[in-house]
Design an enzyme around this catalytic site. Structure first.
Site, mmCIF file in Angstrom:
data_model
loop_
_atom_site.group_PDB
_atom_site.id
_atom_site.type_symbol
_atom_site.label_atom_id
_atom_site.label_comp_id
_atom_site.label_asym_id
_atom_site.label_seq_id
_atom_site.Cartn_x
_atom_site.Cartn_y
_atom_site.Cartn_z
ATOM 1 N N ASP A 142 0.844 -1.191 0.000
ATOM 2 C CA ASP A 142 0.000 0.000 0.000
ATOM 3 C C ASP A 142 0.882 1.246 0.000
ATOM 4 O O ASP A 142 2.102 1.163 0.103
ATOM 5 C CB ASP A 142 -0.907 0.004 1.234
ATOM 6 C CG ASP A 142 -0.104 -0.082 2.535
ATOM 7 O OD1 ASP A 142 0.351 0.975 3.025
ATOM 8 O OD2 ASP A 142 0.095 -1.207 3.039
ATOM 9 N N ASP B 199 0.629 3.566 2.424
ATOM 10 C CA ASP B 199 0.344 4.117 3.743
ATOM 11 C C ASP B 199 -0.893 4.999 3.589
ATOM 12 O O ASP B 199 -1.865 4.574 2.974
ATOM 13 C CB ASP B 199 1.570 4.843 4.300
ATOM 14 C CG ASP B 199 1.567 4.910 5.822
ATOM 15 O OD1 ASP B 199 1.279 3.873 6.449
ATOM 16 O OD2 ASP B 199 1.869 5.974 6.375
#
Length: 291
Positions: free
Chosen positions: A209, A211
């Site tokens: 991802d 974040d």
């Protein structure tokens, strides 16, 4: 040098190691407490491989609940000389997207409350952590990735947060501004303890991802992390299998000195060392304490 034994620490989404042959499970008693799970010991090609699920099978342990000392001590007792840590992480860079493997070479520790050393009062030691990743081991991982046509980015800084919550937006922006590359919750104090145990350590940080700093992506959640981690699991197993098949039979000296990290590190005079602590250090520091 001693025979090389490859350890693999499985992170989120990686609870087993496909391709491991002649597998047996070993429950290793550690004076530091209970390891996360039984060790799965086998071979890939001619290389002995020891696998440990960092969070336990079923992911029953949180990052803060992992007994890092027991894990590293158990791997040391199993003869592990080189340890590859598979770890899910968030990215602070557009050019390190989800699905990419990052071979980090530096760590910043933002954890608190975790036991971060085998040493302490009664036997004080200070090891060098200037270069926490073994350059030779990392190079072998990069070579294996190239052979398997797996995209990796070599180099970068992994900031380890306490968790278990994901970052606030302010934290995420601050870490990005400081120039950190990826973020995770488990590689500290793991890397510190591996160095104290004279185990050469390297991380394959699997980006899941961005974040929460990225304006074009949703905030990170468990579902998205696990989806990417599971998609990466087969790729990680293929990379580790190639690494193991090409691994040297004997341990190679580490350019960063991890194979002799305790040389000159113990400060406490022999006459005042704590016998109870010394007994617990039998595997980790036996080379220097009993030499």
């Amino acid at each position: 040098m001693s025979a090389a034994v490859l350890g693999v620490m499985g992170g989120s989404g990686v609870y087993d190691l496909p391709g491991l042959e002649d597998v047996r499970e070993e429950r290793v008693a550690s004076p530091w407490g209970e390891p996360s799970d039984a060790l799965r010991v086998g071979r890939i090609g001619d290389t002995k491989v020891v696998f440990l699920a960092r969070h336990g099978r079923g992911h029953r342990l949180s990052p803060s609940g992992i007994n890092y000392r027991a894990n590293i001590d158990a791997l040391k007792r199993a003869g592990v000389t080189d340890l590859v840590a598979l770890s899910a992480c968030g990215s602070f860079r557009e050019d390190l997207p989800p699905g990419l493997f990052v071979l980090v070479d530096q760590f910043v520790d933002r954890t608190h409350g975790r036991a971060s050393s085998f040493f302490g009062d009664g036997c004080v030691a200070h090891v060098s952590l200037a270069h926490p990743v073994g350059p030779g081991l990392q190079a072998r991982i990069a070579q294996a990735a190239k052979a398997e046509d797996i995209a990796v980015h070599r180099g970068g800084t992994y900031v380890c947060m306490e968790g278990p919550q994901f970052s606030s937006l302010a934290e995420s922006r601050a870490y990005k501004a400081q120039g950190f590359d990826v973020i995770g919750m488990t590689n500290m104090p793991e890397a510190k303890l591996a160095r104290e145990a004279e185990i050469t350590y390297a991380t394959i940080a699997m980006v899941t991802d961005y974040d929460c700093w990225h304006p074009g992506h949703d905030a990170v959640d468990v579902a998205s992390v696990i989806a990417v981690a599971r998609a990466n699991a087969d790729k990680a197993a293929r990379l580790v299998a190639r690494l193991a098949r090409d691994f040297p039979a004997e341990r190679e000296p580490c350019p960063a000195g991890s194979h002799r990290a305790l040389d000159g590190a113990i400060m406490t005079a022999p006459a005042v060392r704590d016998p109870a602590l010394l007994a617990k250090l039998d595997a980790v520091a036996g080379r220097v304490l009993n030499g």
